[in-house]
Scaffold this active site. Structure first.
Site, PDB file in Angstrom:
ATOM      1  N   GLY A 268       1.188  -1.200  -0.335  1.00 32.28           N
ATOM      2  CA  GLY A 268       0.257  -0.211   0.077  1.00 32.28           C
ATOM      3  C   GLY A 268       0.988   1.377  -0.203  1.00 32.28           C
TER       4      GLY A 268
ATOM      5  N   GLY B 245      -1.454   7.808   1.095  1.00 33.57           N
ATOM      6  CA  GLY B 245      -1.808   7.625   1.964  1.00 33.57           C
ATOM      7  C   GLY B 245      -0.605   7.449   2.654  1.00 33.57           C
ATOM      8  CB  ILE B 246      -0.296   5.917   6.355  1.00 40.38           C
ATOM      9  CG1 ILE B 246      -1.168   4.928   6.088  1.00 40.38           C
ATOM     10  CG2 ILE B 246      -1.456   7.206   7.136  1.00 40.38           C
ATOM     11  CD1 ILE B 246      -1.396   4.466   8.085  1.00 40.38           C
TER      12      ILE B 246
ATOM     13  CG  ASP C 210      -5.266  -7.530  -6.709  1.00 35.95           C
ATOM     14  OD1 ASP C 210      -5.589  -7.017  -5.584  1.00 35.95           O
ATOM     15  OD2 ASP C 210      -5.767  -7.481  -7.637  1.00 35.95           O
TER      16      ASP C 210
ATOM     17  CG  ASN D 139       0.144   1.276   4.831  1.00 35.08           C
ATOM     18  OD1 ASN D 139      -0.220   2.047   5.735  1.00 35.08           O
ATOM     19  ND2 ASN D 139      -0.076   1.341   3.216  1.00 35.08           N
TER      20      ASN D 139
ATOM     21  CB  SER E  28      -8.017  -0.661  12.212  1.00 36.88           C
ATOM     22  OG  SER E  28      -9.021   0.132  12.856  1.00 36.88           O
TER      23      SER E  28
ATOM     24  CE1 TYR F 109     -18.773  -8.355   3.944  1.00 38.91           C
ATOM     25  CE2 TYR F 109     -20.480  -6.673   3.414  1.00 38.91           C
ATOM     26  CZ  TYR F 109     -18.949  -6.644   3.326  1.00 38.91           C
ATOM     27  OH  TYR F 109     -17.580  -5.790   3.048  1.00 38.91           O
TER      28      TYR F 109
END
Length: 316
Positions: free
Chosen positions: A28, A32-33, A80, A107, A157, A177
Site C-alpha cells: 500500500g 496515504g500513510i 494485488d 500497510n 485498527s 454480511y
C-alpha cells in the site's frame, strides 16, 4: 516509555536515525500513510520497495518520493492482495530482486466495502487485509530472516474493538454480511497474525507488531457514502471525546515507530497506538487492545485456518 504520541509525525519518530543499508518493504505504498512511511524512511537512507496494485499510481508515488527525498534507492513491485496469484508473483519478484528485507510493513487494506469476493473467492476484507498479507509474509520470510532488524509491522485498527475474528465463518458464507463487522473482524485478525508470528519466529530474532495508525482521511474510506462517513465520525466522537483526525504525516508515525524504536526491541506480539504499546482494555472505546485480539489459542486457530485457505504451509 516512548517520548512520542498522537501528534508525532513519521519524520519526528525517525529523527536522528540512519537507515542507510536497510531494506524496507511497504504494501500500500502508493498512497496515504503507506507512501508517507516509505517517504520518511527513504529520507533516512533506506532502500525502500513499495508495493501496490495500480502501476500508474506506483509510478507517481516513486516520482514523488524521489523528488522529495533525493533518493534513487526506491523501487516498486505490483501487488494485488485480492489475488493469491498476484501475491505469489510479487513475492517471487522480491526474492529475485532483493537480498534481504529488514523491515516489512504490511500497510495496505480495504475498509467497509460492499460485499464482494477476491479472485480466490474469499470475502474481500478478510481476503485482502489478512489472507493476502499472510501469504505475502510467508513467501517473504526467507528475506526477512536474512535482514538485520527483522521486524514485521501489521496495520490493524481500533476497529478491532467491533468484533473478534469469526474463525467459524470468516468469509460470511453463512452470516449476513455487514461491512463494519467484516472490517472489525479483519482488523482483529491482523493483531492475531502478529501474535502468531511472534510465537513462531521470536526465537529467530524476528518480531511482529500490530499498529493502529489513528483516524486519517485517506482513500481507505473510498467506499463510504457521505452519510456513512458522517455516522462514523459521530460514533467515534461519542465514544472518544478527545478524538481528533490525524494528518497523513501523523498517521504514518506509529508504523515507523514500531518498525524502528529501541523501546520495542525484542518485544513483539503487541498492539501499538500513538507510538506506544497499548494496554489490554476490554471496555474503553477510546483506546487499548481487546484481550481476544491477543489470545494465543485464537492466533493458533487463525494460523491453521489461513494455511488451509491459501493452500500453503507458512514459510515453506
Amino acid at each position: 516509555m516512548s517520548s512520542f504520541g498522537a501528534q508525532s509525525t513519521a519524520d519526528e519518530v525517525l529523527a536522528g536515525q540512519d537507515l542507510t543499508g536497510k531494506t524496507v518493504f511497504v504494501t500500500g505504498g502508493a498512497s496515504g500513510i503507506g507512501q508517507e512511511a516509505a517517504r520518511a524512511m527513504a529520507a533516512k537512507g533506506a532502500h525502500v520497495v513499495i508495493a501496490a496494485r495500480n502501476l500508474e499510481k506506483l509510478d507517481e508515488a516513486l516520482k514523488a518520493i524521489r523528488s522529495d527525498t533525493g533518493s534513487e534507492t526506491v523501487e516498486s513491485i505490483v501487488l494485488d492482495l485480492a489475488s493469491l496469484d498476484s501475491v505469489r508473483a510479487c513475492a517471487d519478484a522480491a526474492n529475485q530482486r532483493l537480498d534481504k528485507i529488514d523491515l516489512l510493513i504490511n500497510n495496505a487494506g480495504v475498509m467497509a466495502c460492499p460485499l464482494s469476493r477476491t479472485a480466490d473467492g474469499f470475502e474481500m476484507q478478510f481476503g485482502t487485509n489478512h489472507l493476502g498479507h499472510f501469504l505475502l509474509t510467508s513467501r517473504l520470510m526467507p528475506l526477512v530472516e536474512k535482514g538485520q532488524d527483522k521486524r514485521v509491522v501489521n496495520l490493524s485498527s481500533r476497529a478491532h474493538h467491533i468484533a473478534p475474528s469469526n474463525l467459524d465463518d470468516p468469509n460470511f458464507e453463512s452470516a449476513d454480511y455487514d461491512p463494519w463487522l467484516s472490517y472489525g473482524q479483519s482488523k482483529s485478525a491482523n493483531v492475531l497474525f502478529s501474535v502468531g508470528l511472534e510465537q513462531r519466529y521470536s526465537d529467530k530474532g524476528i518480531h511482529a507488531y500490530a499498529v493502529h495508525p489513528g483516524g486519517i482521511m485517506t482513500n481507505l474510506g473510498r467506499h463510504l457514502t457521505e452519510e456513512q462517513s458522517a455516522a462514523l465520525l459521530k460514533r467515534v466522537q461519542e465514544s472518544d471525546s478527545e478524538f481528533a483526525w490525524k494528518t497523513i504525516e501523523q498517521g504514518a508515525a506509529t508504523s515507523c515507530w514500531a518498525a524502528t524504536a529501541p523501546d520495542v526491541e525484542g518485544k513483539g506480539g503487541v498492539y501499538c497506538e500513538d507510538c506506544h504499546v497499548a494496554e489490554v482494555d476490554n471496555h474503553s472505546a477510546a483506546g487499548g487492545v481487546r484481550s481476544y485480539a491477543l489470545d494465543q489459542d485464537s492466533a493458533e486457530t487463525l494460523w491453521s485456518l489461513s494455511e488451509e485457505l491459501v493452500g500453503e504451509t507458512f514459510g515453506s
